[in-house]
Design an enzyme around this catalytic site. Structure first.
Site, PDB file in Angstrom:
ATOM      1  N   LYS A  22       0.835  -1.206   0.000  1.00 50.92           N
ATOM      2  CA  LYS A  22       0.000   0.000   0.000  1.00 50.92           C
ATOM      3  C   LYS A  22       0.872   1.258   0.000  1.00 50.92           C
ATOM      4  CE  LYS A  22      -1.671   1.649   4.042  1.00 50.92           C
ATOM      5  NZ  LYS A  22      -1.371   3.073   4.288  1.00 50.92           N
ATOM      6  N   ASN A  23       1.838   1.286   0.914  1.00 49.17           N
ATOM      7  CA  ASN A  23       2.602   2.530   1.060  1.00 49.17           C
ATOM      8  C   ASN A  23       3.592   2.769  -0.081  1.00 49.17           C
ATOM      9  OD1 ASN A  23       1.137   3.140   3.268  1.00 49.17           O
ATOM     10  ND2 ASN A  23       2.737   2.643   4.770  1.00 49.17           N
ATOM     11  N   CYS A 120      -4.762  13.165  12.709  1.00 51.47           N
ATOM     12  CA  CYS A 120      -5.406  11.851  12.567  1.00 51.47           C
ATOM     13  C   CYS A 120      -5.212  11.060  13.844  1.00 51.47           C
ATOM     14  CB  CYS A 120      -4.927  11.124  11.319  1.00 51.47           C
ATOM     15  SG  CYS A 120      -3.471  10.158  11.522  1.00 51.47           S
ATOM     16  N   ARG A 125       0.441  14.984  12.844  1.00 60.88           N
ATOM     17  CA  ARG A 125       0.939  14.758  11.486  1.00 60.88           C
ATOM     18  C   ARG A 125       0.938  16.031  10.624  1.00 60.88           C
ATOM     19  NH1 ARG A 125      -1.125   9.115   9.161  1.00 60.88           N
ATOM     20  NH2 ARG A 125       0.797   9.281   7.979  1.00 60.88           N
ATOM     21  N   ASP A 314       4.923   1.035  11.803  1.00 62.83           N
ATOM     22  CA  ASP A 314       3.724   0.360  11.305  1.00 62.83           C
ATOM     23  C   ASP A 314       3.609  -1.090  11.805  1.00 62.83           C
ATOM     24  OD1 ASP A 314       3.034   2.661  10.022  1.00 62.83           O
ATOM     25  OD2 ASP A 314       3.698   2.027   8.030  1.00 62.83           O
ATOM     26  N   ARG A 406      -8.379  -0.889   4.663  1.00 62.07           N
ATOM     27  CA  ARG A 406      -7.574   0.124   3.972  1.00 62.07           C
ATOM     28  C   ARG A 406      -6.187  -0.418   3.636  1.00 62.07           C
ATOM     29  NH1 ARG A 406      -7.900   6.033   6.474  1.00 62.07           N
ATOM     30  NH2 ARG A 406      -6.596   6.276   4.634  1.00 62.07           N
TER      31      ARG A 406
HETATM   32  N1  EPU Z   1       6.168  15.065   9.981  1.00 62.43           N
HETATM   33  C1  EPU Z   1       6.208  16.414  10.256  1.00 62.43           C
HETATM   34  N2  EPU Z   1       6.081  17.276   9.201  1.00 62.43           N
HETATM   35  C2  EPU Z   1       5.904  16.851   7.922  1.00 62.43           C
HETATM   36  C3  EPU Z   1       5.873  15.449   7.647  1.00 62.43           C
HETATM   37  C4  EPU Z   1       6.014  14.592   8.714  1.00 62.43           C
HETATM   38  O1  EPU Z   1       6.372  16.828  11.407  1.00 62.43           O
HETATM   39  O2  EPU Z   1       5.783  17.684   7.027  1.00 62.43           O
HETATM   40  C5  EPU Z   1       6.316  14.105  11.113  1.00 62.43           C
HETATM   41  C6  EPU Z   1       5.108  13.177  11.272  1.00 62.43           C
HETATM   42  O3  EPU Z   1       4.082  13.807  12.008  1.00 62.43           O
HETATM   43  C7  EPU Z   1       5.734  12.009  11.978  1.00 62.43           C
HETATM   44  C8  EPU Z   1       7.140  11.932  11.360  1.00 62.43           C
HETATM   45  O4  EPU Z   1       7.376  13.216  10.790  1.00 62.43           O
HETATM   46  O5  EPU Z   1       5.817  12.279  13.350  1.00 62.43           O
HETATM   47  C9  EPU Z   1       7.325  10.894  10.277  1.00 62.43           C
HETATM   48  O6  EPU Z   1       6.261  10.993   9.333  1.00 62.43           O
HETATM   49  P1  EPU Z   1       6.445  10.598   7.803  1.00 62.43           P
HETATM   50  O7  EPU Z   1       6.377  11.839   6.984  1.00 62.43           O
HETATM   51  O8  EPU Z   1       7.665   9.758   7.686  1.00 62.43           O
HETATM   52  O9  EPU Z   1       5.161   9.729   7.573  1.00 62.43           O
HETATM   53  P2  EPU Z   1       4.185   9.734   6.325  1.00 62.43           P
HETATM   54  O10 EPU Z   1       4.938   9.907   5.070  1.00 62.43           O
HETATM   55  O11 EPU Z   1       3.049  10.644   6.613  1.00 62.43           O
HETATM   56  C10 EPU Z   1       4.347   7.153   5.891  1.00 62.43           C
HETATM   57  C11 EPU Z   1       3.383   6.000   5.844  1.00 62.43           C
HETATM   58  C12 EPU Z   1       2.884   5.705   7.250  1.00 62.43           C
HETATM   59  C13 EPU Z   1       4.103   5.354   8.109  1.00 62.43           C
HETATM   60  C14 EPU Z   1       5.102   6.517   8.092  1.00 62.43           C
HETATM   61  C15 EPU Z   1       6.372   6.249   8.858  1.00 62.43           C
HETATM   62  C16 EPU Z   1       2.405   6.186   3.652  1.00 62.43           C
HETATM   63  C17 EPU Z   1       1.213   6.465   2.823  1.00 62.43           C
HETATM   64  N3  EPU Z   1       2.273   6.325   4.972  1.00 62.43           N
HETATM   65  O12 EPU Z   1       3.607   8.257   6.413  1.00 62.43           O
HETATM   66  O13 EPU Z   1       2.046   4.570   7.147  1.00 62.43           O
HETATM   67  O14 EPU Z   1       3.693   5.106   9.427  1.00 62.43           O
HETATM   68  O15 EPU Z   1       5.452   6.827   6.724  1.00 62.43           O
HETATM   69  O16 EPU Z   1       7.008   5.121   8.383  1.00 62.43           O
HETATM   70  O17 EPU Z   1       3.439   5.807   3.144  1.00 62.43           O
HETATM   71  C18 EPU Z   1       0.326   3.114   7.810  1.00 62.43           C
HETATM   72  O18 EPU Z   1       0.532   2.474   6.766  1.00 62.43           O
HETATM   73  O19 EPU Z   1      -0.413   2.674   8.735  1.00 62.43           O
HETATM   74  C19 EPU Z   1       0.962   4.409   7.981  1.00 62.43           C
HETATM   75  C20 EPU Z   1       0.540   5.305   8.871  1.00 62.43           C
END
Ligand code: EPU
Length: 428
Positions: A22-23, A120, A125, A314, A406
């Site tokens: 998915k990711n 969320c 986030r 995750d 999902r």
């Molecule tokens: N963060 C910020 N600012 C930003 C972006 C992120 O502060 O602009 C913070 C987030 O709040 C978090 C940390 O940085 O505390 C890491 O977040 P990241 O950006 O790495 O996460 P993401 O890209 O939003 C993806 C996966 C998540 C997974 C995380 C971490 C997808 C679609 N989602 O999210 O997957 O937990 O990376 O590995 O790829 C899941 O599948 O259940 C899921 C939540």
């Protein structure tokens, strides 16, 4: 709304086939906006999030054709010079990953309006790093009425240093800098397999991204609005989180399962911890086997989540469910999200004993869990409840399973094939 009824206390046995990730799929689908050619995706998982991502692409003006096969989706996505560059709140609120349209739309069409996703269940986030990336690459950004409004006549290369690793912001930087005028250097980037795979896809489409899998990326921008596109299909890699979830479930139920179509190297740290807890892991030609049939007691193992190659956030909730029946006390430290412990309250209902303070949970292993009605609150929390239910004596009802649909393809069917007693029922 569906719910699951699980009669637990049965070891899982047999083979399970892992679906596409998915990711990996979500940002890769969005990256197709940049392509001059039609992009052909194969092995997309049959998940509601993938359906939703394809729907977003249609809303944005893309032509999408798809075929649903028994265990995957194949899709053709085409964007032309006309698009609707607005991602409204109704879409982004339902799936945060929609934020990844920001860079591709901005690069190709010069302007974009994307709703801020809001918080969320697992944390606030924020998307400040995504905004920082766009500004560093030459965009003018305005935040108005809950929307990010971005404009850039041209994407210009920039040097970006992330204060901490963000999967989504790294991916945004890669997609946007790929077409910039000049060479961008991006430091402290995500090294997650999904990010590498997005980079591989962009390179197949004509981008020049170097350093994938290391902490620094160097991107020679094509000084264009688009990428030439890939003439060969883009195959989605196997879902390491799905594989890891079944691996933990096998160990927790003292079963033995053969996890097929999986890449064990993508979850090396989990497999190490499973071995530490007493399970036997054996790599095979197309995945790995988890054998916990000879494991007398589950040894407690502490984990700390971290960006790849660290322990994946995750899989944290699933590990906690496993440690709930370990022979002793362990700690689970969550370092990625500030609020990813909501499953604790529901695991309690199954008889788990967990205390948490800040981002550290102390799990006091119990000899057994007992079935109860529980509520899924987010995707991975639901996976931990399923593991708890599979271990528990008696029957567990898991409500709000749309969360699990999902991210886990046909989970009830796959578990049934492994000998679990799972029934999907309709509420009301
Ligand atoms: N963060 C910020 N600012 C930003 C972006 C992120 O502060 O602009 C913070 C987030 O709040 C978090 C940390 O940085 O505390 C890491 O977040 P990241 O950006 O790495 O996460 P993401 O890209 O939003 C993806 C996966 C998540 C997974 C995380 C971490 C997808 C679609 N989602 O999210 O997957 O937990 O990376 O590995 O790829 C899941 O599948 O259940 C899921 C939540």
């Amino acid at each position: 709304m569906d719910y699951l009824l699980i009669e637990g206390n049965r070891p899982l046995h047999g083979d399970v086939e892992i679906s596409g990730s998915k990711n990996a799929a979500l940002p890769m689908l969005m990256a197709s906006i940049l392509s001059e050619k039609i992009t052909h995706f194969t092995n997309l998982p049959r998940l509601s999030d993938v359906d939703f991502a394809l729907k977003i692409l249609v809303e944005l003006g893309g032509n999408v054709r798809m075929t649903k096969e028994q265990s995957s989706i194949s899709a053709y996505v085409e964007f032309t010079d006309q698009a609707n560059c607005i991602a409204p709140y109704e879409l982004v609120r339902k799936m945060r990953a929609s934020i990844s349209v920001l860079g591709p739309l901005l690069a190709r069409y010069g302007h974009v309006k994307v709703s801020l996703p809001g918080g969320c269940a697992i944390g606030a986030r924020p998307v400040d790093l995504h905004i920082m990336v766009m500004e560093k690459l030459g965009a003018k950004i305005l935040i108005e009425d809950g929307y990010i409004i971005a404009e850039a006549k041209k994407i210009t290369a920039g040097d970006i240093v992330f204060p901490f690793v963000s999967v989504g912001a790294t991916q945004a930087a890669m997609m946007t800098a790929a077409v910039a005028d000049g060479i961008s250097t991006i430091r402290n980037v995500s090294m997650e397999p999904e990010t590498i795979e997005l980079g591989n896809m962009l390179n197949k489409m004509g981008a020049k991204i170097k350093g994938l899998g290391t902490e620094t990326l160097t991107i020679h921008g094509l000084n264009s609005k688009t990428l030439p596109g890939s003439s060969t299909p883009i195959q989605i890699l196997p879902d390491r989180i799905e594989a890891g979830t079944y691996a933990i479930a096998a160990a927790a139920t003292r079963g033995k399962i053969n996890i097929k179509n999986a890449i064990p190297e993508h979850i090396e740290i989990l497999l190490y911890d499973l071995k530490e807890s007493g399970a036997i892991i054996e790599k095979t030609s197309d995945g790995f086997i988890v054998d916990a049939t000879r494991m007398d007691k589950i040894k407690p193992v502490d984990i700390v989540t971290a960006p790849y190659p660290g322990f994946p956030t995750d899989l944290q909730a699933q590990w906690m469910a496993y440690m709930s029946v370990a022979n002793g006390t362990s700690t689970v430290t969550e370092k990625i999200f500030e609020n990813r412990f909501i499953h604790i309250g529901e695991l309690f209902r199954l008889g788990a004993r967990i205390k948490h303070s800040g981002n550290v949970a102390t799990v006091f292993g119990m000899p057994k869990l007992t079935g109860a009605p529980v509520m899924a609150t987010d995707l991975r929390a639901s996976a931990s409840l399923i593991i708890g239910a599979l271990v528990a004596e008696g029957t567990t009802e898991i409500h709000r399973v749309y969360h699990i649909d999902r991210g886990y393809e046909r989970i009830d069917e796959k578990l049934k094939n492994l000998g679990a007693h799972v029934t999907r029922l309709r509420e009301g």
